[in-house]
Design a protein around this motif. Structure first.
Motif, PDB file in Angstrom:
ATOM      1  N   SER A  21      46.507  60.770 -89.036  1.00  0.00           N
ATOM      2  CA  SER A  21      47.283  60.613 -87.809  1.00  0.00           C
ATOM      3  C   SER A  21      48.205  61.813 -87.638  1.00  0.00           C
ATOM      4  CB  SER A  21      48.111  59.319 -87.860  1.00  0.00           C
ATOM      5  OG  SER A  21      49.084  59.397 -88.868  1.00  0.00           O
ATOM      6  N   ARG A  23      51.812  62.962 -85.187  1.00  0.00           N
ATOM      7  CA  ARG A  23      52.857  62.497 -84.271  1.00  0.00           C
ATOM      8  C   ARG A  23      53.182  63.601 -83.276  1.00  0.00           C
ATOM      9  NH1 ARG A  23      58.544  59.810 -86.051  1.00  0.00           N
ATOM     10  NH2 ARG A  23      59.607  60.159 -84.085  1.00  0.00           N
ATOM     11  N   ILE A  28      51.806  58.548 -81.375  1.00  0.00           N
ATOM     12  CA  ILE A  28      50.901  58.875 -82.490  1.00  0.00           C
ATOM     13  C   ILE A  28      49.456  58.908 -82.010  1.00  0.00           C
ATOM     14  CG2 ILE A  28      49.972  58.002 -84.677  1.00  0.00           C
ATOM     15  CD1 ILE A  28      52.740  57.012 -85.337  1.00  0.00           C
ATOM     16  N   GLN A  30      45.690  58.884 -83.849  1.00  0.00           N
ATOM     17  CA  GLN A  30      45.090  58.626 -85.159  1.00  0.00           C
ATOM     18  C   GLN A  30      43.574  58.549 -85.049  1.00  0.00           C
ATOM     19  OE1 GLN A  30      46.857  55.033 -86.553  1.00  0.00           O
ATOM     20  NE2 GLN A  30      46.207  53.840 -84.799  1.00  0.00           N
TER      21      GLN A  30
END
Length: 95
Positions: A21, A23, A28, A30
């Protein structure tokens, strides 16, 4: 002790890190996320390259953003997509 030293050396030499993942701001992305979600979070990519198998034929795409979060930021992001889903993420800070 040698193992720890070897791991630290390998980590220091790695250019980018593959992750599950990443940010961006407070959101986020993923592995498994859809293309639509990626574009909502990161915006449209700066570059899309079609990935091909050795025998030919598309097997996915590599999406690249050169300045993630901010035009003055030196962080790039590469996401590999297959069948409309994220299969790999790589974030790198350029110094």
């Amino acid at each position: 002790m040698r193992f720890i030293l070897a791991m630290l050396l390998a980590w220091a030499m790695a250019g980018g890190a593959s992750a599950q993942s990443v940010r961006i701001d407070k959101r986020i992305i993923q592995v498994g996320d859809s293309e639509a979600h990626v574009v909502r979070v990161a915006g449209p990519p700066d570059r899309i390259v079609t990935l091909e198998a050795r025998a030919g034929g598309a097997v996915g795409e590599r999406w690249t953003w050169y300045h993630v979060d901010d035009p003055h930021n030196d962080r790039s992001l590469v996401i590999r997509m297959r069948d409309g889903r994220v299969v790999d993420l790589e974030s790198e800070v350029h110094r």
